[in-house]
Design an enzyme around this catalytic site. Structure first.
Site, mmCIF file in Angstrom:
data_model
loop_
_atom_site.group_PDB
_atom_site.id
_atom_site.type_symbol
_atom_site.label_atom_id
_atom_site.label_comp_id
_atom_site.label_asym_id
_atom_site.label_seq_id
_atom_site.Cartn_x
_atom_site.Cartn_y
_atom_site.Cartn_z
ATOM 1 N N CYS A 1 0.835 -1.209 0.000
ATOM 2 C CA CYS A 1 0.000 0.000 0.000
ATOM 3 C C CYS A 1 0.870 1.260 0.000
ATOM 4 O O CYS A 1 0.536 2.259 -0.648
ATOM 5 C CB CYS A 1 -0.918 0.020 1.223
ATOM 6 S SG CYS A 1 -2.060 -1.364 1.269
ATOM 7 N N ARG B 1 -8.072 -4.097 -2.807
ATOM 8 C CA ARG B 1 -7.458 -3.054 -3.653
ATOM 9 C C ARG B 1 -8.423 -2.787 -4.809
ATOM 10 O O ARG B 1 -8.260 -3.328 -5.905
ATOM 11 C CB ARG B 1 -6.115 -3.533 -4.218
ATOM 12 C CG ARG B 1 -5.044 -3.723 -3.189
ATOM 13 C CD ARG B 1 -3.687 -3.968 -3.792
ATOM 14 N NE ARG B 1 -2.834 -4.610 -2.818
ATOM 15 C CZ ARG B 1 -2.266 -4.008 -1.773
ATOM 16 N NH1 ARG B 1 -2.442 -2.716 -1.583
ATOM 17 N NH2 ARG B 1 -1.519 -4.679 -0.923
HETATM 18 C C1 BEZ Z 1 0.547 -4.657 1.853
HETATM 19 O O1 BEZ Z 1 1.723 -4.983 1.789
HETATM 20 O O2 BEZ Z 1 0.156 -3.552 1.446
HETATM 21 C C2 BEZ Z 1 -0.446 -5.621 2.415
HETATM 22 C C3 BEZ Z 1 -0.188 -6.961 2.336
HETATM 23 C C4 BEZ Z 1 -1.090 -7.861 2.863
HETATM 24 C C5 BEZ Z 1 -2.257 -7.419 3.470
HETATM 25 C C6 BEZ Z 1 -2.521 -6.064 3.530
HETATM 26 C C7 BEZ Z 1 -1.613 -5.154 2.992
#
Ligand code: BEZ
Length: 212
Positions: A45, A122
């Site tokens: 993110c 997402r």
């Molecule tokens: C992330 O790296 O953005 C992420 C990975 C797994 C779950 C939620 C966010």
């Protein structure tokens, strides 16, 4: 109820890092990219936020605003964007919605309701200047989005809406016609008319031309 392409974006008042915003009315006459992310202070993110911010001016140039959302609070968003500024040197300037009660993500179908502690997907919703939903994308949590593709979608939809010409696969680098664009199926031109107007006609249903 899940949001679908061609729906009107529902009216809602949202709490953001830039104050309250009335959607879609505060973006009247503009396009906007409304996107959710799973959580603040997570690596993928963070890369997505930096990538969106780096292209914010490019979105603005095509009359498009960015607005993020997650189930974190506004205070958590502020702490995360401070971390991004301090550690990566990028100032996140677009608003981020506090959906800590999951009301908006449930309304828009951006979160699983059949799992406890689930968080937002997402998701990307592209909304045009008339508040109509034009594209919905959903990526898995394991993979960061491609912001150049999101820019390409907005640009391509603006061509399709404004000129009634349809961008082909991989536009503007299509394998057959490069940066030219397709005439919608059903458009009629004789061979002579097509030639006069610089239209390449391979068939009655397959014609393309330069985007002037
Ligand atoms: C992330 O790296 O953005 C992420 C990975 C797994 C779950 C939620 C966010």
């Amino acid at each position: 109820m899940k949001l679908l392409v061609r729906d009107k974006f529902p009216e809602m008042k949202v709490k953001t890092t830039k104050g309250d915003i009335n959607l879609p009315n505060d973006y009247k006459g503009k396009w906007f990219v409304f996107f959710s992310h799973p959580a603040d202070f997570t690596p993928v993110c963070t890369t997505e936020f930096v990538a969106f911010q780096k292209r914010m001016e490019m979105f603005k140039k095509i009359n498009t605003e960015l607005i993020g959302l997650s189930v974190d609070t506004v205070e958590e968003h502020f702490a995360w964007i401070k971390w991004i500024k301090g550690n990566i040197g990028v100032d996140i300037e677009f608003p981020i919605i506090d959906d800590s009660d999951k009301k908006i993500s449930k309304e828009l179908g951006m979160i699983r309701e059949d799992e406890e502690d689930s968080t937002t997907a997402r998701s990307v919703v592209i909304v045009d200047f008339k508040a109509t939903v034009r594209t919905i994308l959903e990526y898995p949590k394991e993979l960061g989005r491609n912001m150049d593709e999101i820019l390409r979608i907005v640009k391509g939809l603006q061509v399709a809406s404004g000129k009634h010409l349809f961008p082909p696969a991989n536009w503007p680098n299509n394998e057959i016609m490069g940066d030219k664009v397709l005439l919608p199926a059903g458009t009629k031109f004789t061979e002579e008319e097509a030639k006069e107007q610089g239209i390449c006609k391979l068939s009655d249903w397959f014609m393309y031309k330069n985007l002037d």
